[in-house]
Design an enzyme around this catalytic site. Structure first.
Site, PDB file in Angstrom:
ATOM      1  N   ASP A 310       0.864  -1.139   0.013  1.00  0.00           N
ATOM      2  CA  ASP A 310       0.007  -0.009  -0.174  1.00  0.00           C
ATOM      3  C   ASP A 310       0.795   1.255   0.002  1.00  0.00           C
ATOM      4  OD1 ASP A 310      -2.163   1.554  -0.090  1.00  0.00           O
ATOM      5  OD2 ASP A 310      -2.961   1.337   1.982  1.00  0.00           O
ATOM      6  N   HIS A 314       3.323  10.866  -0.021  1.00  0.00           N
ATOM      7  CA  HIS A 314       2.827  12.146   0.148  1.00  0.00           C
ATOM      8  C   HIS A 314       3.993  13.016   0.513  1.00  0.00           C
ATOM      9  CE1 HIS A 314      -1.316  10.862   0.435  1.00  0.00           C
ATOM     10  NE2 HIS A 314      -1.155   9.992   1.300  1.00  0.00           N
TER      11      HIS A 314
HETATM   12 ZN   LIG Z   1      -7.083   1.358   0.135  1.00  0.00          ZN
END
Ligand SMILES: [Zn+2]
Length: 439
Positions: A310, A314
């Site tokens: 995942d 950012h």
């Molecule tokens: Zn997700």
């Protein structure tokens, strides 16, 4: 070009191999695997340094490459550079870009960027719904023809049961799995952390594990109803793992993944060592010790199918705000292999063969992609691992454009030594002794 990787420990669960073998690569394919292979005179011999492991290329089936639209966080080029540095020969990228990957044009754009970068393979995942708005199905046939490998509205769940039913029915016709970000949105509400002691004591709004498991149960039921394949993304709660086991016991086509942070970290990190550290804000949130331990058990007993990072880059400015206002997510491509060694393999929770199954074979099977195996004729996607080499994570040295990791300063034993995609070496690690022989 022909190369013989001679005398490494080959770990290839698809073919039942875990021992010292030679791997002969001819062009972009595996030509032969065996002991003391006799090869052509024009083959370059690479003596694998002792202690290194040769396995099928790792595949990260849950990555946010951010391009198009958020190139200040990551691009296909920087994300795939991070991927190969982390040992991944392929990544599947999520459609919550701007514009959303919901049509053939955006799929083609991402694939063009991947071809230009020429590092890891990139498998675009298309949106379930147009614009990920949860209203109309996206152009699934068109996206499949353009090269997308699965469907998801990741970032959000598929909003309604009827839309999920239609998605599973339609995706099934094209043999595409539907990857679900399981989250019952009314229960999640404005939550930013796991609902429990640590969130409460810091005054943070909570998200219970049931926000995840309720949606997983809905989708598992719909998989049974439709015969479609549902894959539960970034599972975090012990109740969700129970739901997946229930679905599997009933013969539903359900698979699941867990991220390294969810099998290592817990919500204790909300308060310590640094309170309100936005690098421990992710969705789903870090959960309790009981949940973390359930994930470890599921990895060991076979009920979890895959480890996926995942990877959610950012910009530093976006994370340098109050906890409530910070975006969810951390980078993961370059910390995954060290964490898997240090936290799973070395302590004996799982074998190295099981790790390869979780990081290579099963993702290839779930996404119906080549790779995951060193069979004769397979693509020559190979990851070389150095189980005994240590690394200390330095965020500023990551290849990813973003540095938002909670693992900065952590030391792990076990690294990627080299990454080979289609027979071509795309990464060698200067910190892994002897890895230069693969260049
Ligand atoms: Zn997700």
């Amino acid at each position: 070009m022909k190369r013989l990787l001679r005398g490494g420990r080959v770990v290839d669960p698809a073919n039942g191999r875990d021992g010292v073998f030679d791997v002969w690569i001819d062009g972009d394919r595996i030509a032969q695997v065996g002991r003391d292979l006799r090869v052509d005179g024009d083959t370059r011999i690479v003596d694998v340094p002792s202690g290194l492991v040769v396995c099928p290329g790792l595949i990260d089936m849950h990555v946010h490459l951010r391009e198009p639209g958020q190139e200040h966080k990551e691009t296909v080029a920087t994300g795939t550079a991070a991927a190969v540095a982390g040992g991944f020969t392929a990544v599947a990228c999520m459609p919550n870009t701007s514009p959303v990957i919901d049509n053939a044009g955006v799929v083609a754009y991402v694939l063009k960027k991947a071809a230009e970068a020429n590092l890891a393979r990139v498998y675009p995942i298309g949106a379930v719904s147009r614009g990920q708005r949860g209203e109309q199905l996206a152009d699934i046939a068109e996206m499949k023809a353009a090269g997308c490998v699965a469907l998801t509205d990741d970032g959000h769940p598929v909003s309604t049961a009827i839309l999920m039913r239609r998605a599973l029915e339609y995706a099934g016709m094209f043999d595409l799995p539907v990857i679900e970000h399981c989250e019952e949105q009314s229960l999640k509400g404005e939550g930013v952390a796991h609902e429990g002691f640590h969130a409460s004591s810091l005054g943070l709004r909570g998200i219970p594990g049931e926000a995840e498991s309720i949606m997983a149960l809905r989708d598992i039921s719909l998989a049974e109803l439709t015969g479609g394949a549902v894959h539960v993304a970034h599972m975090s709660a012990r109740q969700t793992l129970d739901a997946v086991r229930y679905g599997k016991s009933r013969g539903a086509r359900v698979t699941c993944e867990v991220t390294p942070h969810h099998f290592v970290l817990t919500d204790e990190m909300l308060g310590a060592p640094v309170a309100y550290d936005t690098n421990v804000k992710m969705n789903p949130p870090l959960r309790q010790i009981e949940d973390r331990d359930a994930m470890l058990a599921g990895l060991a007993d076979g009920s979890i199918d895959a480890i996926a990072t995942d990877h959610a880059p950012h910009h530093a400015d976006e994370k340098a705000v109050e906890f409530d206002r910070a975006p969810f997510g951390i980078v993961g491509l370059e910390t995954c292999v060290p964490i898997v060694f240090e936290k799973l393999v070395h302590p004996g929770h799982i074998t190295l063969a099981r790790a390869v199954e979780l990081l290579s074979l099963n993702p290839a099977r779930i996404l119906r992609r080549p790779g995951g195996s060193l069979a004769v004729g397979a693509v020559a996607d190979v990851t070389v691992l150095a189980p005994e080499a240590s690394t200390t994570i330095v965020a500023s040295r990551l290849m990813s454009k973003s540095k938002n990791t909670p693992f900065g300063g952590w030391t792990f034993r076990g690294v990627t030594a080299a990454t080979i995609v289609g027979g071509r070496t795309v990464f060698t690690n200067p910190d892994a002794p002897g890895a230069a022989v693969f260049a």
